[in-house]
Design an enzyme around this catalytic site. Structure first.
Site, mmCIF file in Angstrom:
data_model
loop_
_atom_site.group_PDB
_atom_site.id
_atom_site.type_symbol
_atom_site.label_atom_id
_atom_site.label_comp_id
_atom_site.label_asym_id
_atom_site.label_seq_id
_atom_site.Cartn_x
_atom_site.Cartn_y
_atom_site.Cartn_z
ATOM 1 N N LYS A 202 -92.523 -41.631 -76.264
ATOM 2 C CA LYS A 202 -91.295 -40.981 -76.733
ATOM 3 C C LYS A 202 -90.339 -42.052 -77.225
ATOM 4 O O LYS A 202 -89.951 -42.951 -76.478
ATOM 5 C CB LYS A 202 -90.669 -40.163 -75.604
ATOM 6 N N ARG A 212 -79.748 -32.046 -78.822
ATOM 7 C CA ARG A 212 -78.663 -32.342 -77.864
ATOM 8 C C ARG A 212 -77.506 -31.377 -78.061
ATOM 9 O O ARG A 212 -76.823 -31.027 -77.096
ATOM 10 C CB ARG A 212 -78.250 -33.811 -77.994
ATOM 11 N N LYS A 225 -80.278 -44.132 -75.444
ATOM 12 C CA LYS A 225 -81.383 -44.053 -74.478
ATOM 13 C C LYS A 225 -82.388 -45.184 -74.675
ATOM 14 O O LYS A 225 -83.548 -45.069 -74.288
ATOM 15 C CB LYS A 225 -82.041 -42.675 -74.581
ATOM 16 N N LYS A 256 -93.720 -38.348 -79.698
ATOM 17 C CA LYS A 256 -92.472 -37.677 -80.061
ATOM 18 C C LYS A 256 -91.467 -38.679 -80.598
ATOM 19 O O LYS A 256 -91.290 -39.723 -79.968
ATOM 20 C CB LYS A 256 -91.916 -36.997 -78.804
ATOM 21 N N SER A 282 -86.229 -31.432 -83.082
ATOM 22 C CA SER A 282 -85.145 -30.634 -83.646
ATOM 23 C C SER A 282 -84.672 -31.150 -85.003
ATOM 24 O O SER A 282 -84.392 -30.358 -85.909
ATOM 25 C CB SER A 282 -83.979 -30.613 -82.661
ATOM 26 N N TYR A 321 -90.466 -25.636 -83.272
ATOM 27 C CA TYR A 321 -89.544 -24.499 -83.302
ATOM 28 C C TYR A 321 -89.980 -23.470 -84.339
ATOM 29 O O TYR A 321 -89.465 -22.361 -84.354
ATOM 30 C CB TYR A 321 -88.116 -24.995 -83.574
#
Ligand code: PBG
Length: 333
Positions: A202, A212, A225, A256, A282, A321
């Site tokens: 990731k 987010r 992060k 990812k 997203s 999605y």
């Protein structure tokens, strides 16, 4: 592998592209509804069950809406859905105990779906960010992410989700040692058949921005992060992470984001031959859905082309999605 081709005109590669029938016969990869995992956003905050502004067409769902989504998945033949909670800000703390509350929103939704639509596999997210006052996936002390203390929290979270009936646990936190700790705890608790789909590779990606917003973590997140998620410049490190998570008891692994990292998908599949998934995240969704909404690209065609790319890159499946739209497009043929 690569035959020497006789020269033109014996070889005319366009021959096999002449008709739909010939193209079908020569087609190397196919997307099936059975390759799809559908991520959905859930909430019990009054008024929050609306479209996510940065993800056109994606809504947050109440428990009832989540049940309807699970029924829709079953009806369309989508094998799994993945739950992401938008948590009431009043429940977010720096110690994150809501994450392993057996009656938190996620665990209530898992129980409800398992009672109503047991054939749809439920995947969860394991990370502290939806419950963390500072938006990080791990506990933070003096600006530092605490790895080992976070793993203890993640184990409690995993057990609560397994108790609720989750089929697939999805640790997305990128702490070291979490897969082994979860696997040991699951075995000890008698959850011997709960699977782990590790977010193994990731990356620290700006493509997570709309997510987010969707889970209400954007405002809370302080800093970035990068001390736990991967550097987008690295590829060999992804193979080390996948090897490590498999050795600790992961059943499946994930890369990812998806589209910008198809090279990693291919290398992981070739190196390990294990069930390999990609997450079309997203921001990838937003780019396609947003451009489609503006009439800048043909949305349905770009959606299907983008999903087929994951199969070509060696993935067994993809979190997207677009799952229900893609399922309907596949059904229509
Ligand atoms: C959080 C988590 C994130 C996503 C899935 N789980 C965001 C992040 O790491 O900041 C991103 C999914 C997406 O962008 O669609 N642990």
């Amino acid at each position: 592998m690569h035959p020497i081709l006789p020269p033109f005109p014996q070889t005319r590669l366009r021959r096999m592209r002449r008709t739909p029938a010939l193209r079908d016969l020569a087609q190397e990869h196919r997307l099936s509804v059975k390759d799809l995992i559908w991520p959905i956003f859930i909430t019990d905050v009054p008024g929050a069950d609306i479209e996510v502004s940065s993800m056109p067409g994606v809504v947050r769902r109440t428990l009832d809406g989540a049940l309807r989504a699970a029924e829709e998945a079953a009806e369309l033949g989508i094998p799994a859905i993945c739950l992401f909670p938008y948590t009431d800000p009043a429940l977010k703390t720096e110690t994150c105990e809501e994450a392993w509350n057996p009656d938190n929103l996620s665990n209530r939704v898992i129980r409800a779906i398992k009672a109503r639509v047991p054939e749809v596999a439920i995947m969860t997210d394991i990370a502290l960010d939806p419950y963390n006052a500072n938006g990080h996936d791990g506990l933070v002390k003096d600006g530092v992410i605490l790895n080992d203390e976070t793993v203890e929290c993640l184990v409690k979270m995993a057990l609560a989700q397994a108790d609720a009936g989750a089929d697939i646990l999805g640790p997305s936190d990128m702490m070291d040692g979490r897969i082994g700790a979860m696997r040991a705890a699951l075995e000890a608790a008698g959850h011997t058949d709960v699977t782990i789909l590790s977010y193994a590779a990731k990356y620290a990606s700006a493509f997570y921005g709309p997510f987010r917003d969707a889970v209400g973590a954007s405002g809370a997140l302080k800093g970035d992060k990068k001390t736990y998620q991967m550097n987008p410049a690295n590829a060999d490190e992804a193979l080390r992470l996948v090897a490590r998570d498999l050795s600790e008891g992961a059943d499946m692994v994930m890369v990812k984001p998806g589209m910008p990292y198809l090279d990693i998908c291919r290398r992981v599949k070739d190196a390990f031959g294990v069930p390999t998934f990609a997450y079309q995240v997203s921001g990838e969704y937003a780019m396609i859905a947003g451009a489609a909404r503006n009439g800048w690209v043909n949305g349905p065609q770009v959606m299907m082309e983008s999903l087929l790319a994951f199969k070509r890159a060696g993935c067994d499946g993809v979190l997207t999605y677009f799952a229900p739209d893609a399922a309907r497009a596949l059904r229509a043929g």
